[in-house]
Scaffold this active site. Structure first.
Site, PDB file in Angstrom:
ATOM      1  N   TYR A 162       0.814  -1.206   0.000  1.00  0.00           N
ATOM      2  CA  TYR A 162       0.000   0.000   0.000  1.00  0.00           C
ATOM      3  C   TYR A 162       0.855   1.266   0.000  1.00  0.00           C
ATOM      4  O   TYR A 162       0.415   2.316  -0.451  1.00  0.00           O
ATOM      5  CB  TYR A 162      -0.897   0.031   1.243  1.00  0.00           C
ATOM      6  N   LYS A 213       2.842 -15.349   2.780  1.00  0.00           N
ATOM      7  CA  LYS A 213       3.050 -16.092   1.536  1.00  0.00           C
ATOM      8  C   LYS A 213       4.554 -16.377   1.457  1.00  0.00           C
ATOM      9  O   LYS A 213       5.255 -15.973   0.521  1.00  0.00           O
ATOM     10  CB  LYS A 213       2.551 -15.246   0.343  1.00  0.00           C
ATOM     11  N   ASP A 245      -3.322 -18.247   0.788  1.00  0.00           N
ATOM     12  CA  ASP A 245      -4.346 -18.925  -0.025  1.00  0.00           C
ATOM     13  C   ASP A 245      -5.064 -19.982   0.805  1.00  0.00           C
ATOM     14  O   ASP A 245      -6.287 -20.129   0.763  1.00  0.00           O
ATOM     15  CB  ASP A 245      -3.737 -19.518  -1.310  1.00  0.00           C
ATOM     16  N   ASP A 269      -6.530  -6.819   4.069  1.00  0.00           N
ATOM     17  CA  ASP A 269      -7.629  -6.161   3.351  1.00  0.00           C
ATOM     18  C   ASP A 269      -8.545  -7.216   2.745  1.00  0.00           C
ATOM     19  O   ASP A 269      -9.772  -7.165   2.900  1.00  0.00           O
ATOM     20  CB  ASP A 269      -7.051  -5.266   2.251  1.00  0.00           C
ATOM     21  N   ASP A 273     -12.534  -8.736   4.348  1.00  0.00           N
ATOM     22  CA  ASP A 273     -13.825  -8.712   3.643  1.00  0.00           C
ATOM     23  C   ASP A 273     -14.424 -10.120   3.612  1.00  0.00           C
ATOM     24  O   ASP A 273     -15.633 -10.306   3.794  1.00  0.00           O
ATOM     25  CB  ASP A 273     -13.670  -8.217   2.194  1.00  0.00           C
TER      26      ASP A 273
HETATM   27  C1  IPM Z   1     -10.418  -1.056   3.834  1.00  0.00           C
HETATM   28  C2  IPM Z   1     -10.628  -0.442   2.465  1.00  0.00           C
HETATM   29  C3  IPM Z   1      -9.434   0.442   2.140  1.00  0.00           C
HETATM   30  C4  IPM Z   1      -8.199  -0.432   2.133  1.00  0.00           C
HETATM   31  C5  IPM Z   1      -9.563   1.250   0.837  1.00  0.00           C
HETATM   32  C6  IPM Z   1     -10.805   2.112   0.840  1.00  0.00           C
HETATM   33  C7  IPM Z   1      -8.332   2.073   0.570  1.00  0.00           C
HETATM   34  O1  IPM Z   1     -10.825  -1.441   1.516  1.00  0.00           O
HETATM   35  O2  IPM Z   1     -10.318  -0.288   4.811  1.00  0.00           O
HETATM   36  O3  IPM Z   1     -10.355  -2.272   3.924  1.00  0.00           O
HETATM   37  O4  IPM Z   1      -7.887  -1.043   1.123  1.00  0.00           O
HETATM   38  O5  IPM Z   1      -7.534  -0.510   3.168  1.00  0.00           O
HETATM   39 MG    MG Z   2     -10.931  -3.398   2.309  1.00  0.00          MG
END
Ligand code: IPM
Ligand code: MG
Length: 391
Positions: A162, A213, A245, A269, A273
């Site tokens: 990042y 990884k 993975d 990240d 999710d």
């Molecule tokens: C998160 C989001 C952010 C990230 C984006 C909006 C930059 O997806 O907080 O997980 O990738 O960290």
């Molecule tokens: Mg995210």
């Protein structure tokens, strides 16, 4: 002291001691950053919740796309300074189709969030995933798979790909992943401390799953070595290493086996999710971003959800749960944090659902032991949570 690296990196890293315990003679100062999309809707709901809880000094500032529109940049120095001077920062969401572009020089809303993380030194991102019993059937996984899931993603937030060098020239582009031992060490300590405190807190706990990884990436090998070295300081915490993975696969096949998932920025990240969806909706996942000595930043994970902006149907619960994290980790008010979490659980048990939560498999008969689901919008959900708080 470590022979290879010396003792240059910090030996003590605090767990989540709030930066400033608010003096009794002044109200906690909260910098609220509604941002874009449904951000303003969920932050407005959170402000109503805060009003019901007590007295807070809340000031609002622009960040993300709305700041680009106003100032040409996603985060101004003034806003960063205002956040640094607050006791805690509450963010809605940033981004939206309006500002999407593949032009490398175009300002991007996400730069606002990344700038806050870097500018406030928020290296530790905590994302607790604990599916509510009332929502078990809304999960895309079978109930018997998610039963017992109670995990915490500890994601490194200010390093890795990042923030490494990136660029584009002559039909070629690059992004660089860089990690230092110091960066890995401090987030790993956070992970171990979290596992230890969860075990002491009576939650199932005491295990760190470090995700990397290492079979391919050099940064991952340094990660694994550094985490391994720390393990001797945390003999009471079990440590395992899992390749990313494989971790993605196990998150959906056996999520209950995880306690603390410790991982770098990009893997965190993606996995967070995936983990969020175990709860039935991304609309339920809160997050806390913490650093050493600056205020923490608290935000729902769901993002700006441009498709439902203005419909009044945004789920405010992830923001409420983020307010709970803010009360606990940012403002040292654990009692209030628990009240908010209990109120959220209570409204779910009553059957209240924003549309993102009322997903029911077509043709599936209603479960007899569950209350009838009532579909509500942001306002009614907020009213109900506040009502529970005041009970
Ligand atoms: C998160 C989001 C952010 C990230 C984006 C909006 C930059 O997806 O907080 O997980 O990738 O960290
Ligand atoms: Mg995210």
């Amino acid at each position: 002291m470590n022979e290879e690296y010396g003792d240059a990196y910090p030996v003590e890293v605090q767990w989540w001691r709030p930066r400033r315990v608010t003096a009794a003679d002044r109200r906690p100062r909260i910098a609220a950053l509604p941002g874009d999309g449904i951000g303003p809707e969920v932050v407005a709901a959170a402000r109503r919740l805060l009003d019901a809880l007590g007295e807070f000094d809340v000031t609002e500032h622009l960040v993300g796309g709305c700041s680009i529109d106003e100032h040409g940049t996603a985060l101004t120095d003034e806003v960063l300074d205002a956040c640094a001077a607050a006791d805690a920062v509450l963010l809605g969401a940033v981004g939206g189709p309006k500002w999407e572009s593949t032009d490398p020089d175009a300002p991007r809303p996400e730069q606002g969030l990344l700038g806050l993380r870097k500018g406030l030194g928020l290296y530790a991102n905590l994302r607790p995933v604990r599916p509510s019993v009332a929502l078990a059937h809304a999960s895309p996984l079978r109930e018997d798979r998610i039963r017992g899931t109670d995990l915490l993603v500890v994601r490194e937030l200010t390093g890795g790909i990042y923030f490494g060098d990136r660029g584009r020239a002559d039909g070629e582009a690059h992004d660089t992943c860089v990690y230092t031992v110091e960066e890995i060490d401090r987030i790993a300590r956070t992970g171990f401390e979290a596992a230890r405190s969860r075990a002491e807190g009576g939650a199932k706990g005491g295990k760190v799953t470090s995700v990397d990884k290492a079979n391919v990436l050099e940064t991952s090998r340094l990660w694994r070595e550094t985490v391994e070295r720390l393990a001797s300081d945390y003999g009471d915490v079990e440590l395992e290493h899992v390749l990313v993975d494989n971790a993605a696969m196990q998150l959906v096949s056996a999520p209950a086996r995880f306690d603390v998932i410790l991982t770098e920025n990009m893997f965190g990240d993606i996995l967070s999710d995936e983990a969020a969806m175990l709860t039935g909706s991304l609309g339920m996942l809160p997050s806390a971003s913490l650093g050493e000595d600056r205020p923490g930043l608290f935000e729902p994970v769901h993002g700006s959800a441009p498709d439902i902006v203005g419909t009044g149907m945004a789920n405010p619960l992830a923001t409420f749960l983020s307010v709970a994290l803010m009360l606990r980790y940012g403002l040292d008010r654990p009692g209030d944090a628990e009240r908010v979490e209990a109120a959220v659980e209570a409204v779910l048990e009553r059957g209240l659902r924003t549309p993102d939560l009322s997903w029911v498999e077509p043709g599936r008969p209603p479960m007899s032991d569950l209350p009838a689901e009532v579909e509500v919008g942001t306002e009614e959900m907020t009213d109900a949570v506040i009502e529970e708080l005041q009970r």
